[in-house]
Design an enzyme around this catalytic site. Structure first.
Site, mmCIF file in Angstrom:
data_model
loop_
_atom_site.group_PDB
_atom_site.id
_atom_site.type_symbol
_atom_site.label_atom_id
_atom_site.label_comp_id
_atom_site.label_asym_id
_atom_site.label_seq_id
_atom_site.Cartn_x
_atom_site.Cartn_y
_atom_site.Cartn_z
ATOM 1 N N GLY A 1 0.822 -1.199 0.000
ATOM 2 C CA GLY A 1 0.000 0.000 0.000
ATOM 3 C C GLY A 1 0.851 1.241 0.000
ATOM 4 N N PRO A 2 0.220 2.389 -0.218
ATOM 5 C CG PRO A 2 -1.428 3.989 -0.519
ATOM 6 C CD PRO A 2 -1.206 2.531 -0.481
ATOM 7 N N PRO A 3 2.449 4.990 1.097
ATOM 8 C CG PRO A 3 4.163 6.403 0.440
ATOM 9 C CD PRO A 3 2.907 5.799 -0.040
ATOM 10 N N GLY A 4 2.518 5.577 4.628
ATOM 11 C CA GLY A 4 1.786 6.163 5.735
ATOM 12 C C GLY A 4 0.416 5.583 6.010
ATOM 13 N N GLY B 1 0.027 2.721 7.538
ATOM 14 C CA GLY B 1 0.099 1.938 8.766
ATOM 15 C C GLY B 1 0.686 0.545 8.604
ATOM 16 C CE LYS B 2 3.475 0.077 3.233
ATOM 17 N NZ LYS B 2 2.963 1.456 3.145
ATOM 18 C CB THR B 3 6.045 0.325 9.597
ATOM 19 O OG1 THR B 3 6.544 0.387 8.268
ATOM 20 C CG2 THR B 3 7.168 -0.015 10.543
ATOM 21 C CB SER C 1 -6.261 4.154 -16.880
ATOM 22 O OG SER C 1 -5.422 5.028 -16.181
ATOM 23 C CE LYS D 1 -6.602 4.701 -12.040
ATOM 24 N NZ LYS D 1 -6.891 3.933 -13.257
HETATM 25 N N1 ATP Z 1 -5.426 2.757 10.658
HETATM 26 C C1 ATP Z 1 -4.610 3.455 11.427
HETATM 27 N N2 ATP Z 1 -4.933 3.694 12.698
HETATM 28 C C2 ATP Z 1 -4.110 4.417 13.483
HETATM 29 N N3 ATP Z 1 -2.934 4.902 13.117
HETATM 30 C C3 ATP Z 1 -2.552 4.694 11.853
HETATM 31 C C4 ATP Z 1 -3.363 3.958 10.953
HETATM 32 N N4 ATP Z 1 -2.741 3.904 9.789
HETATM 33 C C5 ATP Z 1 -1.570 4.556 9.933
HETATM 34 N N5 ATP Z 1 -1.456 5.038 11.179
HETATM 35 C C6 ATP Z 1 -0.354 5.814 11.694
HETATM 36 O O1 ATP Z 1 0.317 6.454 10.633
HETATM 37 C C7 ATP Z 1 1.707 6.523 10.831
HETATM 38 C C8 ATP Z 1 2.429 6.037 9.628
HETATM 39 O O2 ATP Z 1 2.275 4.634 9.505
HETATM 40 P P1 ATP Z 1 3.413 3.652 9.071
HETATM 41 O O3 ATP Z 1 4.747 4.197 9.412
HETATM 42 O O4 ATP Z 1 3.100 2.315 9.600
HETATM 43 O O5 ATP Z 1 3.257 3.689 7.526
HETATM 44 P P2 ATP Z 1 3.757 2.677 6.425
HETATM 45 O O6 ATP Z 1 2.552 2.096 5.776
HETATM 46 O O7 ATP Z 1 4.729 1.734 6.995
HETATM 47 O O8 ATP Z 1 4.448 3.667 5.401
HETATM 48 P P3 ATP Z 1 5.748 3.450 4.476
HETATM 49 O O9 ATP Z 1 5.308 2.690 3.259
HETATM 50 O O10 ATP Z 1 6.135 4.852 4.117
HETATM 51 O O11 ATP Z 1 6.753 2.764 5.309
HETATM 52 C C9 ATP Z 1 1.982 5.704 12.047
HETATM 53 O O12 ATP Z 1 2.209 6.548 13.120
HETATM 54 C C10 ATP Z 1 0.702 4.916 12.254
HETATM 55 O O13 ATP Z 1 0.476 4.642 13.594
HETATM 56 MG MG MG Z 2 6.794 1.638 6.808
#
Ligand code: ATP
Ligand code: MG
Length: 794
Positions: free
Chosen positions: A375-378, A380-382, A701, A744
């Protein structure tokens, strides 16, 4: 008995002046001294211990008279007080040369044997035995045979003496110097430790040649025994040696090291390492390696370069969690609570984790899945990975393999390299301290490959449950079991993950959040966290809903919430400063207005309003690795000769769809702009541009958006500013389905779009998007581009 004299000379009747008269004529009878396990021989000096009362009396009496007695061996040594029948028939006459009284009442005598006699009959048994004696002289047949026998016996005997410690070397000399074959025989016979019976046989043999022959047989046998014995001995010694050798060498080494002044320190170091190895609970193969390296270390001076290398290696070995592991918390309700506490929504992912837990509970040894969050950055994957570890009660480790091009980065360098280290996998495991952590591999889609080897093949081994139990790091050069590790990979894109790797993982997509979801996440998670992180109390600050909406819409444009969190953090920081400086009393209420004041100029605008004011601009939707985005397609016309110019770093597929769009519009001018006339197209040059030129764009597209932009241009009707569109167009005007609809549609919502034109055949994909993520949008399904034009133009 140490220290006290064992013998005391009480009586020495034979002074130096008293010669032993061995030439005295033999008497008829003599007192008989029975010998146990001893045979005396003529012309030899024999020490005897005398303990029996009757024998002591005998010696006493003899000493008072001629000092002569007869000595004869007893057949059975067990018999305490043998009678005439218990004794052999042949003995030796002796003269007592010396007598010592021992304090315990017994005596020692030294007897000089003189000649061989036959004993019997016995004429007295009390107080001791007395027997008649008759001389039994040797029969000597001089000749070469006798000489040969003598030499043979001498030679063999001297060989034996060399190998037997109990025979004194003087004996060798004596034997070598004797010329009389008879005396030679007696001397050797008396020196050998052979059975009484055999000695007696030698004594009784009157034929000297026969005696030497017999003796040489015995000697040959003895020599063999001696040689065999020493062979066995040396074998035994060499067995002992191995153990002792090492000990001796170690001692020597220690001495040398002490001499060099480095002993203690090094020994202390080695001892410490040895202890740590002992405590590390290493599996057998690792233990072997550790012991081997340790013994190498011990022998190296600390100054040697190799010393540090080995030391570091041993430290790695003992620090790895070979056996250490954490117990899983398999309480599903607990896990649910933890996951909910950390993350909003993400139901699909949470369900998958709970399923995993359930399976583990039922079948503890089942190999876990290897999940890949895409998924895209941020989004919540990590942080989800962290949360999973928390739910399971496992350690959490994270590595990033983005930009890694070198296999050694994953798997380590061989120890022969200077500064070699284990690869990132083993390093992370050491940090985890348990061999079953949740192990997150970030950016697996951005791994590269070059001449240094392909890291994805190493990754493949790590992530393959059928081979990761024997993962071999180059540096360790030992197998390490990774099968208890729970691997979770993350990626922004699936496309760039090598297919074999994708194949081993179960992908779970996290598409991004709607404005509404972001608001929830902000309120429930981000705001409380930022308040705390900036040293504020919940009682000191409050965000109003419109403030959050402003942050989301005006200061961020993203699929995830990372920037949103940053903006919230900025606001909190500024409020914290006010509080610290005493400007803010009570609760600071952050309204939309206040937020704008604090953050300054807005960053993002709902551009399509402004952009699409003029005819010729359409809003497309694109899928990008960072989620979805809106894309403006601009078309203009100027006088010219009918050429088409396309700019904006478009890929070939996108250029072709621009061509196709133009062809379609040209083919349908009559319907779209009948007033233009046929010639318009050949008299004008058309330019299609897609702004944000630095970003490469490709894919079919944007076909619908391009067609609509051209239609708008030639018809002079602007495109409605609340409409965005996606879809591929064929030359005949069919609209074909495209991908990435979820991203999208999220991008459309971010851009404040209300209606989205999508291919009819994508209706199923739209239905799959959770209701709440698309409720803000109206979807218009089209199968022909003519219908899209109709819907889009104002
Ligand atoms: N569904 C959610 N509920 C609560 N907090 C969230 C949620 N999704 C993301 N966050 C918060 O957003 C911030 C960024 O998430 P995270 O670092 O896990 O992104 P990521 O998907 O790993 O991004 P990247 O691909 O850039 O590594 C974190 O502080 C996380 O706790
Ligand atoms: Mg990450």
């Amino acid at each position: 008995m140490e220290g006290s004299p064992a013998l005391e000379v009480v009586e020495s009747p034979l002074g130096a002046e008293n010669e032993i008269r061995i030439d005295e004529p033999l008497p008829d009878a003599l007192p008989v001294l029975p010998l146990r396990e001893t045979v005396t021989f003529p012309e030899t000096l024999t020490p005897l211990a005398v303990g029996q009362e009757r024998s002591i009396k005998l010696v006493d009496d003899v000493l008072g008279a001629s000092r002569m007695l007869a000595m004869v061996a007893a057949r059975n040594p067990e018999n305490e007080e043998p009678g005439p029948d218990d004794l052999y028939g042949v003995g030796v006459v002796g003269v007592v040369a010396r007598m010592l009284k021992v304090p315990d009442g017994t005596i020692r005598i030294l007897v000089q044997g003189t000649q061989r006699v036959r004993l019997g009959p016995y004429i007295a048994e009390e107080p001791y035995l007395v027997a008649r004696i008759s001389e039994l002289p040797d029969v000597v047949e001089e000749g070469p045979e006798l000489q040969a026998l003598s030499r043979n016996v001498q030679r063999t005997f001297s060989e034996i003496v060399e190998q037997i410690p109990y025979l004194p070397e003087e004996l060798q000399m004596a034997v070598a110097n004797i010329e009389d074959p008879a005396a030679l025989g007696h001397l050797i016979a008396s020196a050998l430790r052979i059975s009484t019976d055999e000695k007696q046989q030698l004594l009784e043999e009157v034929d000297v040649a026969a005696r030497l022959r017999h003796l040489s047989q015995i000697l040959a046998r003895e020599l063999e025994v001696v040689q065999l014995g020493s062979q066995i001995q040396s074998q035994v010694e060499s067995e002992i040696d191995k153990g002792q050798r090492e000990f001796f060498l170690r001692q020597q080494l220690k001495a040398i090291q002490e001499e060099l002044g480095e002993g203690d320190e090094q020994q202390a170091e080695v001892n410490e390492l040895r202890q740590r190895i002992e405590e590390a609970n290493l599996p057998e193969h690792a233990r072997k390696a550790a012991d081997r390296e340790l013994s190498r270390l011990e022998k190296l001076p600390p100054a040697a370069a190799e010393h540090g290398v080995i030391r570091t290696y041993l430290e790695w070995l003992v620090e790895l969690p070979w056996a250490a592991h954490t117990e899983d918390n398999l309480d599903i309700a607990h896990a649910r609570k933890v996951l909910d506490a950390d993350h909003y929504d993400l139901e699909k992912v949470k369900d998958r984790i709970l399923e995993y837990l359930a399976v583990r509970k039922l079948k503890p040894d089942s190999p876990g899945p290897i999940l890949c969050f895409v998924g895209p950055p941020g989004v919540g994957k990590t942080s989800l990975g962290r949360s999973i570890a928390r739910a399971l009660g496992r350690e959490f480790e994270r590595i990033s393999v983005g930009g890694v091009r070198d296999e050694a980065e994953i798997r380590g360098h061989r120890r022969t390299y200077i500064g070699a280290m284990p690869g990132t996998i083993i390093r992370a495991l050491r940090d985890a301290g348990s061999h079953n952590p949740v192990f997150m591999i970030d950016e697996i889609d951005k791994m590269g490959a070059d001449f240094r080897g392909d890291p994805s093949s190493a990754m493949l081994e790590v992530l393959d449950p059928s081979q990761n139990d024997t993962f071999r790091d180059h540096y360790l050069d030992l197998e390490f079991d990774l099968s208890d590790v729970m691997f979770i990979a993350t990626a922004n894109l699936l496309d760039t993950i090598p297919a074999p790797l994708q194949d081993r993982m179960e992908t779970i997509e996290l598409a991004g959040y709607t404005q509404d979801e972001k608001k929830h996440i902000a309120r429930r998670y981000l705001v409380p966290r930022q308040i705390e992180e900036n040293g504020l109390k919940p009682s000191q600050i409050e965000f109003a809903d419109p403030a959050l909406a402003a942050l989301i819409e005006e200061y961020t444009r993203e699929a995830g919430v990372r920037n949103l969190e940053r903006q919230i953090g900025t606001v909190c920081r500024k409020v914290a400063r006010d509080v610290a400086e005493g400007r803010s009393k009570g609760k600071a209420r952050v309204s939309a207005k206040r937020a704008r004041e604090l953050l300054g100029r807005r960053r993002f605008y709902a551009e399509q309003r402004r952009r699409t004011k003029d005819p010729g601009v359409a809003t497309g939707l694109a899928w990008t690795p960072t989620g979805g985005d809106v894309l403006f397609i601009e078309a203009t016309a100027m006088p010219g000769s009918g050429n088409l110019t396309i700019t904006g770093q478009l890929g070939d597929v996108m250029k072709e769809s621009a061509q196709a769009a133009l062809s379609y519009v040209r083919g349908h001018w009559q319907k779209l702009a009948p007033e233009l006339g046929e010639k318009w197209f050949s008299e004008h040059e058309i330019h299609i541009h897609v702004p944000a030129g630095a970003v490469p764009k490709d894919g079919p597209s944007a076909g619908v958006a391009m067609t609509v932009a051209l239609a708008s241009l030639i018809s002079g009707r602007p495109v409605r500013n609340d409409v965005a569109m996606t879809g591929e167009v064929t030359l005949t005007g069919q609209v074909l389905p495209v991908g990435g609809l979820k991203e999208k549609s999220l991008a459309a919502q971010r851009a404040d779009i209300k209606r989205v034109i999508v291919p009819e055949r994508n209706e199923g994909d739209i239905a799959e998007i959770p209701e709440h993520e698309r409720s803000a949008l109206e979807f218009l399904y089209v199968d022909k581009v003519s219908k899209a034009i109709q819907e889009a133009l104002a």
